[in-house]
Write a protein that holds these residues in place. Structure first.
Motif, PDB file in Angstrom:
ATOM      1  N   LEU A  50       4.205  -7.094  -4.642  1.00 40.08           N
ATOM      2  CA  LEU A  50       5.496  -6.894  -3.969  1.00 40.08           C
ATOM      3  C   LEU A  50       6.029  -5.475  -4.151  1.00 40.08           C
ATOM      4  O   LEU A  50       6.458  -4.827  -3.202  1.00 40.08           O
ATOM      5  CB  LEU A  50       6.519  -7.901  -4.506  1.00 40.08           C
ATOM      6  N   THR A  56       6.978  -2.199  -1.590  1.00 42.70           N
ATOM      7  CA  THR A  56       8.293  -1.547  -1.615  1.00 42.70           C
ATOM      8  C   THR A  56       8.155  -0.045  -1.831  1.00 42.70           C
ATOM      9  O   THR A  56       8.806   0.759  -1.156  1.00 42.70           O
ATOM     10  CB  THR A  56       9.171  -2.152  -2.720  1.00 42.70           C
ATOM     11  N   PHE A 113       2.195 -10.481   1.214  1.00 47.89           N
ATOM     12  CA  PHE A 113       3.267 -10.243   0.249  1.00 47.89           C
ATOM     13  C   PHE A 113       3.487  -8.748   0.016  1.00 47.89           C
ATOM     14  O   PHE A 113       4.616  -8.330  -0.277  1.00 47.89           O
ATOM     15  CB  PHE A 113       2.966 -10.962  -1.063  1.00 47.89           C
ATOM     16  N   ARG A 114       2.451  -7.945   0.149  1.00 48.58           N
ATOM     17  CA  ARG A 114       2.643  -6.499   0.040  1.00 48.58           C
ATOM     18  C   ARG A 114       3.494  -5.998   1.202  1.00 48.58           C
ATOM     19  O   ARG A 114       4.417  -5.192   1.023  1.00 48.58           O
ATOM     20  CB  ARG A 114       1.290  -5.781   0.038  1.00 48.58           C
ATOM     21  N   GLY A 147       7.035  -7.188   0.751  1.00 43.58           N
ATOM     22  CA  GLY A 147       7.747  -6.296  -0.156  1.00 43.58           C
ATOM     23  C   GLY A 147       8.205  -5.035   0.557  1.00 43.58           C
ATOM     24  O   GLY A 147       9.322  -4.546   0.341  1.00 43.58           O
TER      25      GLY A 147
END
Length: 528
Positions: free
Chosen positions: A300, A304, A427-428, A431
Motif C-alpha cells: 500500500l 502511495t 492494492f499497490r 494505495g
C-alpha cells in the motif's frame, strides 16, 4: 531450460492445451527467447508509465488552459488510477482463463484509444473521462506483465528479469516528466503529451504479436461477473468519497456516511459472492497465507509513495519554486536514479542468493527515512538536500515494488498466478489512488487555509486568489504579491502530505518485518 508445457499441465491437469498461440508447446524457452518476449512486454509497460508521468508536469499548463481547479487537478490523476485499480483483479482473473497474449494486446488497444481521445479533450470533464478509459488499459498492462513473466521464468531466476521492469519504471519516470516539459514548452502544445505514446503502443502491439509465445490453457470458464461488479463498485465508491470529502462535503457528514455505507455494503457482498463461486475474481483462500496477506498490506505504501511522489513533486517544483515543466522533470532525477539502481541491483543479488527479506526490510526502512525527511520541506528548502531525500525514497520504492510481487508469486501455484499477482498490483494501485486523492484533499485544504491567513494579515480578501478547492491554478495570472503568497503556501503545505505518506510507510515496515521468508523455488509451478 523451462518448459511451458509443464506449467500449463500443472496448472490445469484436465485441461486441453492448444498450441495455436505458441507453436509447439514443448519447446524450451531459452534466455534469448525470454528476452525477445520481454522486450514487447517492457515496451508496452513503458508506454503505460510514460503516459502517466508525461502528464504530471504538463498538468498545471493543461488546467490553466482548460480553466481547471485543484480538485480537477487531482481527478485527472485519480480517474486513471481508479479505473486501473478497480479493473486489475479482473484482468488477472481473465489471464487464468484465457490467452495472456491476447489480453495484453487488448489492454494496449484500450490504452491507446484513451490516449488519442485524451489529446482531443476540450474540457476538464472530457479529459477526466478519457483518462479513466486509459486507466482500464493501464490496469491490464500492469497486472498482466507480472503474470506473463511468471509463466516464463521460475521465481529463483525472476529477480534478474525483474530488474528490467524496475529499469523500465525508472526510464519512464525520468523521461516522462522531461519529455512532457519539453512538449509543453514547445510549439506542439500539451495535447501531444497524449499522442506521443501512440506510436510506441503500436510498436509494442506488433512486437508482442511476433515474440510472445505461451500455451493457451483451456478449461471450463465461469466468470464471476457479479463479484467483479460489486468489487469495482465498492472500490469506486471508496475512492470517490476520498476524492470529494473535505471539498464537496465534510468528512463527517450524511453524504460521507452514504458513500462509506455503499462501499462497505458492496465490498461485503463481494466477499460473500467470492466465497461461494467456483471461479472467484479474488480467491479469498489466498489470504490464509501469512506471506500473501502481509505482502498485500506492505504494498500500500509503495503505491502511495510512487504515485503521490510523481504527482505532487511536479506541482511543488512548478508552483512553489517557479520552475518550468522541463526543469521540474529534471529535478526528480535523484528519485528515479535511486529506483533504477536499487531494483536492478536487488534483482541480481536475489537471483544469486534466493533471499528477498533483507531487501524488503531494508527498502521499507529507507522509504520511511526518505518520506520522513521529505516531510520537512517547505518553499525555501535547499534543493540539493531535497535531491538526497528523493534518492532515498526512490531506493526504498525500487527495493520493495517488484520484490513484494515476487514473494507472493513464489508461494502460489500457476493456477492462481494471475489472481495472486493482480491482487498485489491492485492494492499497490489502491494505495496510489487513495493516496493521491486523500493527499490532494489535504494539500488543497492546507493551501487554501494558508493563503487565506496570509491575505487576511495583509487586509486583503482571499476571494478569487485561493487555489484550493475550486480556485484557479494559473498562478501567473495573479498579482505579483499574491503569487508569492500562493507559492509559499504550496511549498509549506507539501511537507504535510509527505508526513502522511511516512505514516503509511511505517505500516509497510511492520508488515515486511513479519513476512516469513521462503526460499525461492527453481520450478515454474509448485506442483513441479
Amino acid at each position: 531450460m523451462y518448459k511451458a508445457t509443464a506449467t500449463a499441465e500443472a496448472a490445469a491437469p484436465a485441461a486441453a492445451i492448444e498450441a495455436g498461440d505458441s507453436g509447439p508447446v514443448d519447446t524450451p524457452m531459452s534466455h534469448n527467447q525470454i528476452m525477445r518476449a520481454l522486450s514487447g512486454l517492457l515496451l508496452a509497460l513503458l508506454v503505460a508509465i510514460l503516459s502517466s508521468t508525461i502528464v504530471s508536469n504538463a498538468l498545471p499548463t493543461i488546467l490553466a488552459d482548460l480553466n481547471g481547479s485543484q480538485s480537477e487537478y487531482t481527478w485527472v490523476v485519480t480517474a486513471m488510477l481508479l479505473t486501473a485499480c478497480a479493473t486489475t483483479p479482473i484482468w488477472g482473473k481473465l489471464s487464468d482463463l484465457f490467452s495472456k497474449k491476447l489480453l495484453y494486446q487488448l489492454a494496449i488497444v484500450i490504452f491507446t484509444v484513451g490516449s488519442v481521445l485524451g489529446g482531443i479533450a476540450q474540457s476538464m470533464p472530457e479529459l477526466i473521462a478519457f483518462r479513466a478509459l486509459q486507466g482500464i488499459g493501464m490496469g491490464g498492462l500492469q497486472a498482466l506483465i507480472q503474470v506473463v513473466i511468471a509463466a516464463m521464468i521460475p521465481p529463483r531466476d525472476r529477480g534478474r528479469y525483474s530488474g528490467y521492469i524496475g529499469a523500465t519504471f525508472a526510464v519512464a519516470t525520468v523521461s516522462g516528466p522531461i519529455l512532457g516539459g519539453i512538449i509543453v514548452d514547445s510549439p506542439l502544445g500539451w495535447r501531444w503529451c497524449f499522442w506521443v505514446s501512440v506510436p510506441l503502443a503500436i510498436a509494442a502491439f506488433i512486437v508482442l504479436g511476433r515474440t510472445l509465445h505461451l500455451p493457451v490453457v483451456r478449461r471450463k470458464v465461469k466468470i464471476d461477473w457479479l463479484g467483479a461488479k460489486l468489487l469495482v463498485g465498492g472500490v469506486a465508491l471508496l475512492l470517490i468519497w476520498i476524492s470529494l470529502a473535505g471539498k464537496s462535503f465534510d468528512w463527517v457528514s450524511a453524504t460521507s456516511m452514504l458513500y462509506i455505507g455503499g462501499a462497505v455494503a458492496a465490498l461485503a457482498l463481494a466477499v460473500l459472492v467470492e466465497s461461494r463461486v467456483s471461479e472467484p475474481v479474488v480467491p479469498l483462500r489466498l489470504f490464509r497465507s501469512r506471506t500473501f496477506a502481509l505482502s498485500v498490506l506492505g504494498t500500500l505504501a509503495v503505491g502511495t509513495a510512487m504515485f503521490g511522489g510523481a504527482v505532487f513533486l511536479g506541482q511543488y517544483y512548478q508552483i512553489a519554486r517557479g520552475y518550468s515543466p522541463t526543469h521540474a522533470g529534471l529535478m526528480t532525477l535523484p528519485m528515479v536514479l535511486g529506483l533504477f539502481l536499487s531494483s536492478t541491483i536487488a534483482g541480481q543479488i536475489i537471483s544469486r542468493t534466493g533471499r528477498t527479506k533483507p531487501f524488503l526490510v531494508g527498502g521499507a526502512v529507507v522509504l520511511l527515512l526518505g518520506l520522513g525527511l521529505l516531510s520537512t520541506v517547505d518553499h525555501t528548502t535547499d534543493l540539493t538536500l531535497m535531491g538526497g531525500y528523493l534518492a532515498l525514497m526512490g531506493i526504498g520504492v525500487g527495493s520493495l515494488m517488484q520484490n513484494l510481487v515476487l514473494v507472493v508469486q513464489n508461494t502460489v501455484s500457476m493456477r492462481d498466478m494471475g489472481s495472486a499477482s493482480s491482487v498485489v498490483t491492485f492494492f499497490r494501485t489502491l494505495g496510489g489512488s487513495a493516496g493521491v486523492s486523500a493527499l490532494g484533499a489535504v494539500l488543497a485544504t492546507q493551501v487554501a487555509s494558508r493563503i487565506t491567513d496570509s491575505l487576511a494579515r495583509m487586509g486583503i480578501s482571499s476571494q478569487g486568489a485561493t487555489t484550493g478547492g475550486g480556485g484557479t491554478l494559473d498562478v501567473e495570472s495573479l498579482p505579483a504579491p499574491v503569487q508569492e503568497i500562493v507559492r509559499a503556501a504550496y511549498g509549506d503545505a507539501t511537507g504535510t502530505i509527505f508526513l502522511i505518506a511516512a505514516c503509511v510507510a511505517l505500516v509497510t515496515l511492520v508488515a515486511v518485518v513479519f513476512i516469513r521468508e521462503t526460499p525461492l523455488r527453481t520450478t515454474l509451478d509448485t506442483a513441479e
